[in-house]
Design an enzyme around this catalytic site. Sequence first.
Site, PDB file in Angstrom:
ATOM      1  N   ASN A 189     -11.973  -6.389  -1.387  1.00 20.05           N
ATOM      2  CA  ASN A 189     -10.919  -5.456  -1.771  1.00 20.05           C
ATOM      3  C   ASN A 189      -9.770  -5.429  -0.767  1.00 20.05           C
ATOM      4  OD1 ASN A 189     -12.016  -4.531  -4.183  1.00 20.05           O
ATOM      5  ND2 ASN A 189     -13.287  -3.025  -3.128  1.00 20.05           N
ATOM      6  N   HIS A 237      -9.809  -4.467   2.306  1.00 18.89           N
ATOM      7  CA  HIS A 237      -9.841  -3.394   3.285  1.00 18.89           C
ATOM      8  C   HIS A 237     -11.166  -3.450   4.031  1.00 18.89           C
ATOM      9  CE1 HIS A 237     -11.524  -0.522  -0.069  1.00 18.89           C
ATOM     10  NE2 HIS A 237     -12.400  -1.400   0.315  1.00 18.89           N
ATOM     11  N   CYS A 284      -8.895   1.683   5.631  1.00 19.37           N
ATOM     12  CA  CYS A 284      -8.545   1.110   6.924  1.00 19.37           C
ATOM     13  C   CYS A 284      -8.214  -0.362   6.714  1.00 19.37           C
ATOM     14  CB  CYS A 284      -9.708   1.270   7.905  1.00 19.37           C
ATOM     15  SG  CYS A 284      -9.346   0.700   9.576  1.00 19.37           S
TER      16      CYS A 284
END
Length: 365
Positions: free
Chosen positions: A267, A269, A304
């Site tokens: 994804n 991240h 993040c």
Amino acid sequence: MEMLKGYVAGGPIRARKAAAAAAQCGGRGAAGGGRRRCAAAWVRCSRPETAAAEAAGLTAEAAEGRGGKGLAERLRLGRLVEDGLSYKESFIVRCYEVGINKTATVETIANLLQEVGGSHAQSVGFSTDGFATTPTMRKLRLIWVTSRMHIEIYKYPAWGDVVEIETWCQGEGKIGTRRDWILKDLATGDVIGRATSKWVMMNQDTRRLQRVSDEVREEYLVFCPRTPRLAFPEEDNGSLKKIPKLEDPAEYSQLGLVPRRADLDMNQHVNNVTYIGWVLESMPQEIIDTHELQTITLDYRRECQHNDVVDSLTSLELADDDRTNGSANGKQHEQELPQFLHLLRLSGTGLEINRGRTEWRKLIR
């Protein structure tokens, strides 16, 4: 890790008939897999996943894994249960998955939870792009992301032990879904852990959360238990407890943590298991030396990215009767199982990424 979202070729109605047919046929087929009439469709009376897939319009060969990713399907030690509404898979604990206590680490456990969820998705014919999305979700470029993870480990498996994990998913209100797991020692049948998680939908391009539509819900609920089934059915269990935000000054900290490239998932991240390692980085060494993690709960607040810098903060959680007007001035409660509060935040802005709670038991060597 992406949550299992169910859909098979032929649509949810045919899939529902397939699951029912598979349950009726389970275990009755002859060695050659002769056909019997079950429910409203002819199915091959062999494994439930084969019957369900065939009734839903897939060939027996594809269902048995003889095409596409067939080799992985044949080698994987996993299967759908008879009713087709949960999945079990067994794993051997490898030497590189154990830590200083010569048992599997909590990160290993969390990775196995992800793996069995992905296997569940593939076993019922969902997308194999890593997102396990429904057709509607792929059309709208929607993905599943974790909003909460709660893991309890009663006994850590050692190198060479075989762990069986059962998993299933179900609806969770209007805004998400949930996945639960039960972990067993395959040799003894003892339950050695349980876990539950909550998931929400996010637009892959805008990175904004989106409500689960009725169309998407219909696509995956066909493979969910008809009545609620919870890994933690107890009232007031730890998975339901709210986690207060840890305020400065924290007792312990590890500043300037930087994601590695290997921490990023499909994804784009930081994968949710990485947060577990970051949380533990700020634990006091005296606890690490004398205790082992029994429970961890994480609330995911923000993504993040690879160029973010993260601070990990930890403080001993005060018992309710030790708190003074919400401040940290009360004495620290001597708990049999000490609990800690955790906060992961962006170093530059202080924005909250993740908050957590851990519970630790005395280590028996």
